[in-house]
Design a protein around this motif. Structure first.
Motif, PDB file in Angstrom:
ATOM      1  N   LYS A  81       0.794  -1.253   0.048  1.00 47.25           N
ATOM      2  CA  LYS A  81       0.209   0.050   0.061  1.00 47.25           C
ATOM      3  C   LYS A  81       0.714   1.357  -0.016  1.00 47.25           C
ATOM      4  N   MET A  82       2.075   1.169   0.519  1.00 53.76           N
ATOM      5  CA  MET A  82       2.902   2.044   0.620  1.00 53.76           C
ATOM      6  C   MET A  82       4.008   2.238  -0.721  1.00 53.76           C
ATOM      7  N   GLY A  83       3.623   1.376  -1.832  1.00 55.22           N
ATOM      8  CA  GLY A  83       4.331   1.549  -2.774  1.00 55.22           C
ATOM      9  C   GLY A  83       5.751   0.420  -2.743  1.00 55.22           C
ATOM     10  N   ILE A  84       5.802  -0.337  -1.618  1.00 50.23           N
ATOM     11  CA  ILE A  84       7.093  -1.287  -1.523  1.00 50.23           C
ATOM     12  C   ILE A  84       6.618  -2.362  -1.896  1.00 50.23           C
ATOM     13  N   LYS A  85       7.180  -3.266  -3.126  1.00 49.72           N
ATOM     14  CA  LYS A  85       6.770  -4.734  -3.277  1.00 49.72           C
ATOM     15  C   LYS A  85       7.974  -5.483  -2.759  1.00 49.72           C
ATOM     16  N   ALA A  86       7.372  -6.404  -2.195  1.00 44.79           N
ATOM     17  CA  ALA A  86       8.312  -7.423  -1.212  1.00 44.79           C
ATOM     18  C   ALA A  86       7.601  -8.854  -1.236  1.00 44.79           C
ATOM     19  N   ASN A  87       8.431  -9.792  -0.841  1.00 46.55           N
ATOM     20  CA  ASN A  87       8.174 -11.284  -1.012  1.00 46.55           C
ATOM     21  C   ASN A  87       8.096 -11.872   0.311  1.00 46.55           C
ATOM     22  N   ILE A  88       7.678 -12.992   0.618  1.00 54.68           N
ATOM     23  CA  ILE A  88       7.792 -13.803   1.770  1.00 54.68           C
ATOM     24  C   ILE A  88       9.116 -13.914   2.375  1.00 54.68           C
ATOM     25  N   GLU A  89       9.896 -14.130   1.313  1.00 53.18           N
ATOM     26  CA  GLU A  89      11.449 -14.553   1.896  1.00 53.18           C
ATOM     27  C   GLU A  89      11.979 -13.134   2.131  1.00 53.18           C
ATOM     28  N   GLU A  90      11.373 -12.111   1.811  1.00 52.84           N
ATOM     29  CA  GLU A  90      12.146 -10.839   2.357  1.00 52.84           C
ATOM     30  C   GLU A  90      11.679 -10.389   3.874  1.00 52.84           C
ATOM     31  N   MET A  91      10.727 -11.115   4.253  1.00 52.34           N
ATOM     32  CA  MET A  91      10.015 -10.789   5.582  1.00 52.34           C
ATOM     33  C   MET A  91      10.163 -11.627   6.874  1.00 52.34           C
ATOM     34  N   TYR A  92      10.643 -11.004   7.988  1.00 49.06           N
ATOM     35  CA  TYR A  92      10.914 -12.094   9.072  1.00 49.06           C
ATOM     36  C   TYR A  92      10.491 -11.068  10.169  1.00 49.06           C
ATOM     37  N   THR A  93       9.527 -11.616  11.247  1.00 49.06           N
ATOM     38  CA  THR A  93       8.955 -10.963  12.093  1.00 49.06           C
ATOM     39  C   THR A  93       9.568 -11.569  13.419  1.00 49.06           C
ATOM     40  N   SER A  94       9.342 -10.662  14.719  1.00 49.56           N
ATOM     41  CA  SER A  94       9.608 -11.484  15.968  1.00 49.56           C
ATOM     42  C   SER A  94       8.717 -12.725  16.192  1.00 49.56           C
TER      43      SER A  94
END
Length: 291
Positions: A81-94
């Protein structure tokens, strides 16, 4: 103004030859989110250009956040929504870090009493855990306390009860507050745990998330990197920078979120680089790569 002056404007300490060599080794940037690339729901104006500059230079990046209030899919949608395209591999949360920790260290634990948002609880359930109810007869194997923006007094009291029964007690992250662009203080997991400690005289058995260096392990393994090839960039000394120190990665503190330059003066944890924002750090990193 000379180009060199523009590049180093906003860097709050001298850039030594040794630091320049460290920058040349960087192949991947681990990015905190709140206070680093956006504030609440407001994307910083320089973020898109910063990420594009990394891609153009062949430098990878991942989003690494201690905020577990949204699950992975929610974060990807939020970024989009903010214009950043990312995929699952690029995301890691606590939250994912906590799931991995429980699976690796407590494989017998399946039933959890969770202080967390419905979004986070759903992520735990998708990974095979059972969320127990606010009921004295629905006994969990462990308690997970998180940044819970849906927190109710009754569930806080139930968590305190199970913690007092000496069940396994895991906190997702140590943050005291969450950055926001609103006129309010967002009480985060560390502050909630402090409340529970006052009631139970007990601290969490484990606090997952930054500064635990295991938060970087997934990136190291996924991309076949050494720790000195990663820069950890964030707005907090006690989580982002401390994790970089713990993991022997390059620690970059940006002053666009929680920490101020005053905080750095007497801090026990020292960043390799202190910059006003990610754009300033990006210019420094690319200048080192091109030198």
């Amino acid at each position: 103004m000379k180009l060199e002056d523009k590049i180093f404007e906003g860097i709050h300490q001298p850039v030594s030859p040794q630091l320049n060599e460290k920058l040349k080794r960087i192949k991947h940037v681990a990015l905190d989110m709140d206070g680093t690339i956006y504030n609440g729901s407001t994307l910083f104006p320089y973020t898109i250009e910063f990420l594009a500059g990394l891609r153009k230079a062949g430098i990878g990046y991942s989003f690494l956040t201690n905020n577990p209030s949204k699950n992975t899919h929610d974060y990807l949608s939020h970024l989009a929504k903010m214009g950043i395209k990312a995929n699952i591999e690029e995301m890691y949360t606590s939250a994912l870090g906590t799931i991995d920790y429980l699976k690796n260290n407590y494989p017998e634990v399946k039933r959890l009493f969770i202080l967390g948002t419905p979004s986070m609880i759903a992520e735990f359930e998708e990974n095979g855990f059972i969320s127990t109810a606010d009921d004295a007869d629905d006994i969990p194997d462990a308690v997970v306390v998180s940044f819970d923006t849906s927190l109710t007094y009754a569930r806080l009291c139930r968590a305190a009860w199970w913690i007092s029964r000496q069940l396994v007690y895991i906190a997702t992250n140590p943050d005291w507050v969450c950055p926001t662009d609103q006129a309010v203080i967002l009480v985060d997991c560390g502050a909630i745990c402090a409340c529970l400690e006052g009631a139970t005289k007990r601290q969490p058995d484990v606090v997952v998330g930054k500064p635990d260096p295991r938060m970087l392990d997934g990136i190291l393994q996924r991309y076949g990197l050494r720790s000195d090839e990663i820069a950890m960039v964030g707005d907090r000394l006690y989580t982002d920078v401390k994790m970089a120190v713990n993991a022997n990665a390059l620690g970059v503190l940006v002053l666009s979120g929680e920490a101020t330059i005053t905080d750095t003066i007497h801090a026990a944890v020292k960043a390799d680089i202190i910059a006003d924002n990610v754009a300033t750090f990006g210019a420094l990193l690319l200048a080192a790569k091109n030198s």
